[in-house]
Scaffold this motif. Structure first.
Motif, PDB file in Angstrom:
ATOM      1  N   ILE A  38       0.871  -1.170   0.000  1.00  0.00           N
ATOM      2  CA  ILE A  38       0.000   0.000   0.000  1.00  0.00           C
ATOM      3  C   ILE A  38       0.908   1.220   0.000  1.00  0.00           C
ATOM      4  O   ILE A  38       1.808   1.332   0.838  1.00  0.00           O
ATOM      5  CB  ILE A  38      -0.908   0.019   1.249  1.00  0.00           C
ATOM      6  CG1 ILE A  38      -1.832  -1.194   1.255  1.00  0.00           C
ATOM      7  CG2 ILE A  38      -1.697   1.325   1.299  1.00  0.00           C
ATOM      8  CD1 ILE A  38      -2.626  -1.341   2.544  1.00  0.00           C
ATOM      9  N   VAL A  41      -1.133   4.838   3.909  1.00  0.00           N
ATOM     10  CA  VAL A  41      -2.287   4.629   4.785  1.00  0.00           C
ATOM     11  C   VAL A  41      -2.405   5.896   5.615  1.00  0.00           C
ATOM     12  O   VAL A  41      -1.420   6.346   6.208  1.00  0.00           O
ATOM     13  CB  VAL A  41      -2.106   3.402   5.709  1.00  0.00           C
ATOM     14  CG1 VAL A  41      -3.325   3.229   6.604  1.00  0.00           C
ATOM     15  CG2 VAL A  41      -1.834   2.136   4.905  1.00  0.00           C
ATOM     16  N   GLU A  43      -5.230   8.541   8.134  1.00  0.00           N
ATOM     17  CA  GLU A  43      -6.467   8.606   8.912  1.00  0.00           C
ATOM     18  C   GLU A  43      -6.904  10.052   9.069  1.00  0.00           C
ATOM     19  O   GLU A  43      -6.088  10.976   9.114  1.00  0.00           O
ATOM     20  CB  GLU A  43      -6.292   7.963  10.284  1.00  0.00           C
ATOM     21  CG  GLU A  43      -5.379   8.715  11.216  1.00  0.00           C
ATOM     22  CD  GLU A  43      -5.245   8.065  12.592  1.00  0.00           C
ATOM     23  OE1 GLU A  43      -5.943   7.089  12.883  1.00  0.00           O
ATOM     24  OE2 GLU A  43      -4.409   8.565  13.370  1.00  0.00           O
ATOM     25  N   ILE A  50      -6.803   4.060   2.316  1.00  0.00           N
ATOM     26  CA  ILE A  50      -5.781   3.260   1.652  1.00  0.00           C
ATOM     27  C   ILE A  50      -5.553   3.974   0.321  1.00  0.00           C
ATOM     28  O   ILE A  50      -6.454   4.035  -0.522  1.00  0.00           O
ATOM     29  CB  ILE A  50      -6.269   1.812   1.419  1.00  0.00           C
ATOM     30  CG1 ILE A  50      -6.716   1.169   2.744  1.00  0.00           C
ATOM     31  CG2 ILE A  50      -5.231   0.997   0.685  1.00  0.00           C
ATOM     32  CD1 ILE A  50      -5.640   1.066   3.805  1.00  0.00           C
ATOM     33  N   LEU A  76      -6.262  -3.831  -4.274  1.00  0.00           N
ATOM     34  CA  LEU A  76      -6.255  -2.822  -3.209  1.00  0.00           C
ATOM     35  C   LEU A  76      -7.236  -3.194  -2.100  1.00  0.00           C
ATOM     36  O   LEU A  76      -6.956  -2.979  -0.919  1.00  0.00           O
ATOM     37  CB  LEU A  76      -6.579  -1.438  -3.767  1.00  0.00           C
ATOM     38  CG  LEU A  76      -5.485  -0.778  -4.597  1.00  0.00           C
ATOM     39  CD1 LEU A  76      -6.020   0.475  -5.280  1.00  0.00           C
ATOM     40  CD2 LEU A  76      -4.273  -0.456  -3.742  1.00  0.00           C
ATOM     41  N   ARG A  77      -8.375  -3.773  -2.464  1.00  0.00           N
ATOM     42  CA  ARG A  77      -9.339  -4.213  -1.442  1.00  0.00           C
ATOM     43  C   ARG A  77      -8.727  -5.300  -0.567  1.00  0.00           C
ATOM     44  O   ARG A  77      -8.889  -5.288   0.655  1.00  0.00           O
ATOM     45  CB  ARG A  77     -10.624  -4.694  -2.108  1.00  0.00           C
ATOM     46  CG  ARG A  77     -11.449  -3.569  -2.686  1.00  0.00           C
ATOM     47  CD  ARG A  77     -12.750  -4.066  -3.298  1.00  0.00           C
ATOM     48  NE  ARG A  77     -13.401  -2.993  -4.009  1.00  0.00           N
ATOM     49  CZ  ARG A  77     -13.466  -2.902  -5.337  1.00  0.00           C
ATOM     50  NH1 ARG A  77     -12.961  -3.839  -6.094  1.00  0.00           N
ATOM     51  NH2 ARG A  77     -14.067  -1.884  -5.890  1.00  0.00           N
ATOM     52  N   ALA A  80      -6.286  -3.713   1.703  1.00  0.00           N
ATOM     53  CA  ALA A  80      -6.979  -2.992   2.781  1.00  0.00           C
ATOM     54  C   ALA A  80      -7.390  -3.966   3.883  1.00  0.00           C
ATOM     55  O   ALA A  80      -7.214  -3.682   5.077  1.00  0.00           O
ATOM     56  CB  ALA A  80      -8.193  -2.250   2.229  1.00  0.00           C
ATOM     57  N   TRP A  83      -4.355  -4.921   5.841  1.00  0.00           N
ATOM     58  CA  TRP A  83      -3.923  -3.869   6.753  1.00  0.00           C
ATOM     59  C   TRP A  83      -4.808  -3.846   8.002  1.00  0.00           C
ATOM     60  O   TRP A  83      -4.310  -3.731   9.126  1.00  0.00           O
ATOM     61  CB  TRP A  83      -3.928  -2.500   6.061  1.00  0.00           C
ATOM     62  CG  TRP A  83      -3.327  -1.455   6.938  1.00  0.00           C
ATOM     63  CD1 TRP A  83      -2.009  -1.124   7.035  1.00  0.00           C
ATOM     64  CD2 TRP A  83      -4.012  -0.655   7.908  1.00  0.00           C
ATOM     65  NE1 TRP A  83      -1.844  -0.158   7.999  1.00  0.00           N
ATOM     66  CE2 TRP A  83      -3.054   0.143   8.547  1.00  0.00           C
ATOM     67  CE3 TRP A  83      -5.348  -0.535   8.283  1.00  0.00           C
ATOM     68  CZ2 TRP A  83      -3.387   1.058   9.535  1.00  0.00           C
ATOM     69  CZ3 TRP A  83      -5.681   0.369   9.280  1.00  0.00           C
ATOM     70  CH2 TRP A  83      -4.701   1.156   9.892  1.00  0.00           C
ATOM     71  N   VAL A  84      -6.127  -3.962   7.802  1.00  0.00           N
ATOM     72  CA  VAL A  84      -7.056  -3.968   8.937  1.00  0.00           C
ATOM     73  C   VAL A  84      -6.760  -5.151   9.854  1.00  0.00           C
ATOM     74  O   VAL A  84      -6.741  -5.010  11.083  1.00  0.00           O
ATOM     75  CB  VAL A  84      -8.521  -3.995   8.439  1.00  0.00           C
ATOM     76  CG1 VAL A  84      -9.480  -4.333   9.572  1.00  0.00           C
ATOM     77  CG2 VAL A  84      -8.884  -2.659   7.803  1.00  0.00           C
ATOM     78  N   ALA A  91      -8.031   0.187  13.373  1.00  0.00           N
ATOM     79  CA  ALA A  91      -9.145   0.149  12.431  1.00  0.00           C
ATOM     80  C   ALA A  91     -10.505  -0.047  13.091  1.00  0.00           C
ATOM     81  O   ALA A  91     -11.536   0.177  12.453  1.00  0.00           O
ATOM     82  CB  ALA A  91      -8.899  -0.969  11.413  1.00  0.00           C
ATOM     83  N   VAL A  96     -13.081   2.174   6.256  1.00  0.00           N
ATOM     84  CA  VAL A  96     -11.860   2.058   5.461  1.00  0.00           C
ATOM     85  C   VAL A  96     -12.244   2.306   4.013  1.00  0.00           C
ATOM     86  O   VAL A  96     -13.165   1.664   3.484  1.00  0.00           O
ATOM     87  CB  VAL A  96     -11.205   0.667   5.617  1.00  0.00           C
ATOM     88  CG1 VAL A  96      -9.971   0.557   4.737  1.00  0.00           C
ATOM     89  CG2 VAL A  96     -10.850   0.416   7.080  1.00  0.00           C
ATOM     90  N   LEU A  98     -10.890   3.388  -0.148  1.00  0.00           N
ATOM     91  CA  LEU A  98      -9.801   3.447  -1.124  1.00  0.00           C
ATOM     92  C   LEU A  98      -9.774   4.833  -1.746  1.00  0.00           C
ATOM     93  O   LEU A  98     -10.803   5.361  -2.161  1.00  0.00           O
ATOM     94  CB  LEU A  98     -10.004   2.398  -2.222  1.00  0.00           C
ATOM     95  CG  LEU A  98     -10.106   0.950  -1.769  1.00  0.00           C
ATOM     96  CD1 LEU A  98     -10.317   0.043  -2.976  1.00  0.00           C
ATOM     97  CD2 LEU A  98      -8.875   0.530  -0.994  1.00  0.00           C
TER      98      LEU A  98
END
Length: 120
Positions: A38, A41, A43, A50, A76-77, A80, A83-84, A91, A96, A98
């Motif tokens: 990724i 990332v 927030e 992402i 990418l999904r 994601a 990552w979660v 998370a 979340v 993209l």
């Protein structure tokens, strides 16, 4: 190849600065797992982004965002989700999404920047 890699790194750095100026907090850059990487990332509030970054010198071969194909979105999904799963405390209870940042121009620091949120 080195020029392409340097351009990509410069584009990611510019994208990170852009996100921070827009109120995002960058949590990770170039986060890796067995499924891939990724770019960023970040927030903001109750959202985790992402972010895929595409940097191109010109649009000769199309807009940079055209490189985000349905196959790339699927990847990418999965990233994601990975990552979660690796960061459940961060998370928990958050949306979340993209995002994509495209930078076009000879110099990634001054080229045109577009930020798309909530890719489908």
């Amino acid at each position: 190849m080195a020029d392409k890699d340097e351009r990509g790194r410069a584009g990611e750095a510019r994208a990170a600065r852009h996100l921070e100026q827009a109120g995002w907090r960058v949590l990770a850059r170039n986060w890796r797992c067995v499924h891939g990487e990724i770019d960023i990332v970040a927030e903001r509030g109750d959202e985790i982004a992402i972010v895929e970054v595409k940097t191109r010198r010109t649009r000769r071969f199309g807009h940079p965002l055209e490189a985000i194909t349905p196959r790339k979105l699927t990847r990418l999904r999965y990233l994601a989700i990975a990552w979660v799963m690796a960061n459940p405390e961060r998370a928990w209870g958050r949306q979340v999404a993209l995002h994509a940042v495209a930078i076009t121009g000879d110099d990634p620091d001054t080229g045109a920047l577009e930020h798309l949120e909530h890719l489908q």
